[in-house]
Design a protein around this motif. Structure first.
Motif, PDB file in Angstrom:
ATOM      1  N   ARG A  15       0.856  -1.183   0.000  1.00 45.34           N
ATOM      2  CA  ARG A  15       0.000   0.000   0.000  1.00 45.34           C
ATOM      3  C   ARG A  15       0.887   1.225   0.000  1.00 45.34           C
ATOM      4  N   TYR A  16       0.361   2.287  -0.583  1.00 48.11           N
ATOM      5  CA  TYR A  16       1.091   3.555  -0.512  1.00 48.11           C
ATOM      6  C   TYR A  16       0.876   4.163   0.857  1.00 48.11           C
ATOM      7  N   GLN A  17       1.954   4.775   1.367  1.00 47.25           N
ATOM      8  CA  GLN A  17       1.826   5.457   2.638  1.00 47.25           C
ATOM      9  C   GLN A  17       2.396   6.853   2.461  1.00 47.25           C
ATOM     10  N   GLY A  18       1.586   7.852   2.749  1.00 45.14           N
ATOM     11  CA  GLY A  18       2.039   9.215   2.494  1.00 45.14           C
ATOM     12  C   GLY A  18       2.201   9.416   1.003  1.00 45.14           C
ATOM     13  N   LEU A  19       3.143  10.265   0.621  1.00 42.96           N
ATOM     14  CA  LEU A  19       3.305  10.592  -0.795  1.00 42.96           C
ATOM     15  C   LEU A  19       4.165   9.594  -1.546  1.00 42.96           C
ATOM     16  N   VAL A  20       5.265   9.187  -0.933  1.00 44.05           N
ATOM     17  CA  VAL A  20       6.199   8.330  -1.662  1.00 44.05           C
ATOM     18  C   VAL A  20       6.421   6.986  -0.983  1.00 44.05           C
ATOM     19  N   GLY A  21       6.050   6.884   0.279  1.00 45.89           N
ATOM     20  CA  GLY A  21       6.343   5.663   1.023  1.00 45.89           C
ATOM     21  C   GLY A  21       5.468   4.504   0.596  1.00 45.89           C
ATOM     22  N   GLU A  22       5.979   3.303   0.796  1.00 43.01           N
ATOM     23  CA  GLU A  22       5.178   2.118   0.551  1.00 43.01           C
ATOM     24  C   GLU A  22       5.279   1.234   1.774  1.00 43.01           C
ATOM     25  N   VAL A  23       4.200   0.549   2.092  1.00 42.74           N
ATOM     26  CA  VAL A  23       4.260  -0.329   3.236  1.00 42.74           C
ATOM     27  C   VAL A  23       3.629  -1.664   2.841  1.00 42.74           C
ATOM     28  N   ASP A  24       4.250  -2.758   3.257  1.00 44.77           N
ATOM     29  CA  ASP A  24       3.692  -4.068   2.970  1.00 44.77           C
ATOM     30  C   ASP A  24       2.877  -4.541   4.170  1.00 44.77           C
ATOM     31  N   ILE A  25       1.625  -4.881   3.913  1.00 42.42           N
ATOM     32  CA  ILE A  25       0.782  -5.374   4.989  1.00 42.42           C
ATOM     33  C   ILE A  25       0.722  -6.891   4.871  1.00 42.42           C
ATOM     34  N   GLY A  26       1.274  -7.558   5.861  1.00 43.56           N
ATOM     35  CA  GLY A  26       1.353  -9.018   5.800  1.00 43.56           C
ATOM     36  C   GLY A  26       0.005  -9.670   6.053  1.00 43.56           C
ATOM     37  N   CYS A  27      -0.323 -10.696   5.260  1.00 47.09           N
ATOM     38  CA  CYS A  27      -1.603 -11.372   5.433  1.00 47.09           C
ATOM     39  C   CYS A  27      -1.441 -12.868   5.662  1.00 47.09           C
ATOM     40  N   LEU A  28      -0.457 -13.442   5.004  1.00 50.68           N
ATOM     41  CA  LEU A  28      -0.148 -14.855   5.211  1.00 50.68           C
ATOM     42  C   LEU A  28       1.342 -14.918   5.470  1.00 50.68           C
ATOM     43  N   SER A  29       1.752 -15.702   6.477  1.00 54.84           N
ATOM     44  CA  SER A  29       3.189 -15.776   6.667  1.00 54.84           C
ATOM     45  C   SER A  29       3.665 -17.220   6.849  1.00 54.84           C
ATOM     46  N   ASP A  30       4.671 -17.555   6.063  1.00 57.17           N
ATOM     47  CA  ASP A  30       5.391 -18.821   6.205  1.00 57.17           C
ATOM     48  C   ASP A  30       4.489 -20.047   6.240  1.00 57.17           C
ATOM     49  N   LEU A  31       3.538 -20.074   5.310  1.00 60.04           N
ATOM     50  CA  LEU A  31       2.611 -21.196   5.306  1.00 60.04           C
ATOM     51  C   LEU A  31       3.232 -22.383   4.556  1.00 60.04           C
ATOM     52  N   THR A  32       3.287 -23.507   5.211  1.00 63.41           N
ATOM     53  CA  THR A  32       3.820 -24.711   4.575  1.00 63.41           C
ATOM     54  C   THR A  32       2.782 -25.822   4.684  1.00 63.41           C
ATOM     55  N   LEU A  33       2.419 -26.373   3.531  1.00 63.63           N
ATOM     56  CA  LEU A  33       1.333 -27.344   3.514  1.00 63.63           C
ATOM     57  C   LEU A  33       1.498 -28.231   2.287  1.00 63.63           C
ATOM     58  N   ASP A  34       1.100 -29.493   2.403  1.00 61.89           N
ATOM     59  CA  ASP A  34       1.135 -30.331   1.214  1.00 61.89           C
ATOM     60  C   ASP A  34      -0.072 -31.244   1.183  1.00 61.89           C
ATOM     61  N   VAL A  35      -0.379 -31.725  -0.012  1.00 60.93           N
ATOM     62  CA  VAL A  35      -1.496 -32.640  -0.162  1.00 60.93           C
ATOM     63  C   VAL A  35      -1.075 -33.738  -1.140  1.00 60.93           C
ATOM     64  N   VAL A  36      -1.407 -34.985  -0.817  1.00 61.77           N
ATOM     65  CA  VAL A  36      -1.086 -36.094  -1.733  1.00 61.77           C
ATOM     66  C   VAL A  36      -2.376 -36.555  -2.402  1.00 61.77           C
ATOM     67  N   ARG A  37      -2.218 -37.302  -3.475  1.00 60.53           N
ATOM     68  CA  ARG A  37      -3.391 -37.843  -4.175  1.00 60.53           C
ATOM     69  C   ARG A  37      -4.198 -38.730  -3.230  1.00 60.53           C
ATOM     70  N   GLY A  38      -5.507 -38.649  -3.338  1.00 59.14           N
ATOM     71  CA  GLY A  38      -6.367 -39.485  -2.509  1.00 59.14           C
ATOM     72  C   GLY A  38      -6.609 -38.921  -1.124  1.00 59.14           C
ATOM     73  N   GLU A  39      -6.148 -37.697  -0.902  1.00 63.76           N
ATOM     74  CA  GLU A  39      -6.247 -37.128   0.427  1.00 63.76           C
ATOM     75  C   GLU A  39      -7.100 -35.851   0.428  1.00 63.76           C
ATOM     76  N   VAL A  40      -7.881 -35.682   1.491  1.00 66.95           N
ATOM     77  CA  VAL A  40      -8.602 -34.421   1.685  1.00 66.95           C
ATOM     78  C   VAL A  40      -7.925 -33.682   2.835  1.00 66.95           C
ATOM     79  N   VAL A  41      -7.421 -32.479   2.531  1.00 67.99           N
ATOM     80  CA  VAL A  41      -6.811 -31.659   3.575  1.00 67.99           C
ATOM     81  C   VAL A  41      -7.720 -30.477   3.830  1.00 67.99           C
ATOM     82  N   ALA A  42      -8.118 -30.287   5.071  1.00 65.45           N
ATOM     83  CA  ALA A  42      -8.955 -29.141   5.402  1.00 65.45           C
ATOM     84  C   ALA A  42      -8.073 -28.023   5.922  1.00 65.45           C
TER      85      ALA A  42
END
Lengths: 266, 335
Positions: A15-42
């Motif tokens: 997002r822009y902050q002020g006139l020239v600044g930019e700021v990153d707003i974190g929403c997801l962090s360091d998510l690690t997940l896997d799914v194999v065939r035949g599997e339901v992951v919630a």
């Protein structure tokens, strides 16, 4: 073999902050997940935990100001934006949340036809469309209907039918039972289980913990954009969730149907 | 079908009420204006006519009657198709309007069509490539022209293409000194180009900006995102979902802009001395030609409100979510 995995996936919005600044707003962090065939992951989390964001990131649907780091792999191949775009609809399908994801001005039949073409199916006929709907217990008359005339349960089944047009290997369902009565919700979870039994990988995003536990093999718990636990679904059911990490156990025991038993044990 | 019949009947009833309302206001304005019909009729001959004769003319025309009686007499004449006599053109009002409408219809109809087709296309392109150079060019064009008066554009075009370059004629709808039957189609078109461009330019920018805004909303909607999730390309989403859903609002704006088109044509026709309804309106106003002015006011009302009715009806026909029988508010439903 792992079908799909994300490794240290982090999403922020610039997002822009002020006139020239930019700021990153974190929403997801360091998510690690896997799914194999035949599997339901919630993927479970309260509102704002970043569940839908995860689905959009996995499909490369985030807006232009999103900053994504970490890796996304499909059958071992690391995906970049162009590769994700090529797999969307064909090998990775999305089952979206609500009826608002259908174009209000086009009939179900036309939208099935468009989706089939986008999935790369050539010569998709009305007969194919009827067959696709039939798999989910809908009759051919639905083809001529407009989205606003469908009930929530029917719309969800139409969305499931669209998802299967390209015979995908991975199905990501975003809140597939939102607003459905228990019978219809069970039905939808049954279809998703069926996808897994047919050898696909399924990721279900849900805020309904008991439904997720009932239908999934593993449950990943998201909180404030970070994964706090990935548990086997069976662990929830054994001994009132005694083997769970504290946050997952607290969530599980907070459910109306478990709170009393929890108290009784203590 | 009774539902349709009721819908149409209701619209026609409202249209009749509107026309009566406009008739009352227009007549009252004409009555309150400082224009004296007798003076306007006599023109330079006023010097030769004494007050007694003037009173005679006024009595003959019924100007000595109460205003309400005059109004009813005018209204009943209108209803029977008699719009009165135009002193400016020394011909029945119906004939004046008839001959002018032909010239204006070509100009306004084409300008309307161009602003619709080109404006919509530009809007779709700008929204599809939002933020790109294409979008910027279209936006700058639209903003600049939306804030430019028609007559100024018309004068600039005239100075550039007719005076400096000499590509287009300076005035009128046909070469001067030719009888109407001697004028070729090419000559007519040649004379039409500049007024047409002047009139279209404005309409284009309005439709383009409106379509662009609507398209951007649609492209950010759930169903557009879902189309991308199905593997649709940007063009696919823009055309299948964006343009289809943006078309109805654009058509509504197009029909609703008929009034502005009339206003614009008055200015453009004046600058190019184009013998259409617009220049007739100015002439009628300047010379106090009340019957012609009132007839034009009524005609414009009819066309503009018919345009709006058509736009509403199109919504009902084209948008499956609108059920006329349920009497849903037509314009509150968007994608």
């Amino acid at each position: 073999m792992t079908l799909f995995s994300v490794d240290r996936l982090t999403v922020a919005f610039r997002r822009y902050q002020g006139l020239v600044g930019e700021v990153d707003i974190g929403c997801l962090s360091d998510l690690t997940l896997d799914v194999v065939r035949g599997e339901v992951v919630a993927v479970f989390g309260a509102s704002g935990a970043g569940k839908s964001l995860f689905a959009h990131a996995a499909l490369g649907l985030l807006p232009g100001n999103a900053v994504v780091t970490g890796s996304i792999r499909f059958e071992g191949e690391r995906l970049d934006a162009a590769r994700i775009a090529a797999l969307r609809g064909r090998r990775i399908a999305l089952v979206p949340q609500s009826i608002s994801h259908l174009d209000p001005l086009a009939t179900v039949g036309r939208q099935l036809g468009w989706a089939a073409r986008r999935a790369g199916r050539k010569g998709f006929t009305a007969g194919d469309a009827v067959a696709a709907l039939d798999r989910f217990g809908l009759d051919g008359a639905v083809l001529a209907r407009y989205p606003h005339t469908l009930s929530g349960g029917m719309a969800r089944r139409v969305l499931l039918a669209i998802a299967t047009l390209g015979e995908p290997d991975l199905v990501i369902a975003d809140e597939p039972t939102n607003g459905l009565d228990p019978d219809n919700a069970d039905r939808v979870f049954g279809y998703l289980r069926g996808f897994a039994d047919a050898g696909k990988g399924v990721i279900v995003i849900s805020h309904d913990l008991s439904a997720a536990v009932a239908s999934a093999d593993r449950v990943a718990v998201l909180r404030d954009g970070a994964l706090v636990a990935t548990e086997q679904a069976a662990t929830f059911r054994e001994d009132g969730g005694a083997g769970l990490t504290p946050y997952a156990r607290a969530l599980w025991r907070a459910l109306p149907q478990h709170a009393f038993s929890g108290v009784a044990h203590a | 079908m009774p539902v349709w019949f009721r819908f149409v009947a209701m619209r026609l009833f409202r249209l009749a009420l509107l026309l009566i309302g406009v008739a009352v206001v227009a007549f009252a304005l004409a009555k309150m204006s400082p224009v004296d019909p007798v003076t306007a009729y006599l023109g330079p001959n006023i010097a030769k006519v004494g007050p007694e004769q003037r009173a005679l003319i006024a009595a003959r025309w019924g100007l000595d009657q109460p205003v309400a009686t005059q109004f009813l007499a005018w209204l009943s004449n209108l209803a029977s198709g008699d719009f009165g006599w135009s002193a400016t053109y020394n011909a029945p009002v119906v004939d004046v309007i008839g001959s002018r409408v032909a010239a204006s219809a070509a100009l306004m109809g084409l300008a309307w069509m161009f602003s619709g087709v080109i404006g919509f296309s530009l809007g779709v392109i700008a929204a599809t490539f939002q933020g790109g150079w294409c979008d910027r060019v279209i936006r700058v064009y639209a903003y600049v022209l939306a804030s430019t008066p028609t007559f100024w554009i018309a004068i600039l075009l005239l100075m550039g293409f007719s005076v400096a370059l000499g590509w287009t004629p300076v005035c009128c709808a046909a070469p001067i000194g030719l009888l109407p039957e001697e004028v070729t189609l090419i000559q007519r078109l040649h004379h039409l180009i500049l007024p047409l461009v002047a009139l279209s330019i404005l309409g284009i920018s309005q439709i383009a900006l409106h379509t662009r805004a609507k398209m951007i909303d649609i492209l950010e909607s759930d169903f557009a995102t879902y189309a991308r999730a199905q593997g649709a390309s940007r063009l696919d989403v823009a055309l299948r979902h964006g343009a289809r859903n943006a078309a109805l609002p654009a058509i509504t704006v197009l029909f609703a802009s008929l009034g502005e088109l009339f206003g614009g044509s008055i200015l453009a026709e004046q600058v190019f001395s184009y013998p259409g309804l617009g220049s007739a309106t100015i002439a009628a106003g300047v010379r106090g030609d009340v019957p012609l002015l009132l007839a034009i006011a009524m005609g414009t009302t009819l066309v503009v409100s018919l345009g709006n009715t058509i736009a509403d009806s199109l919504y009902a026909v084209a948008d499956p979510r609108i059920d006329i029988a349920a009497g849903a508010p037509l314009r509150e439903i968007g994608p």
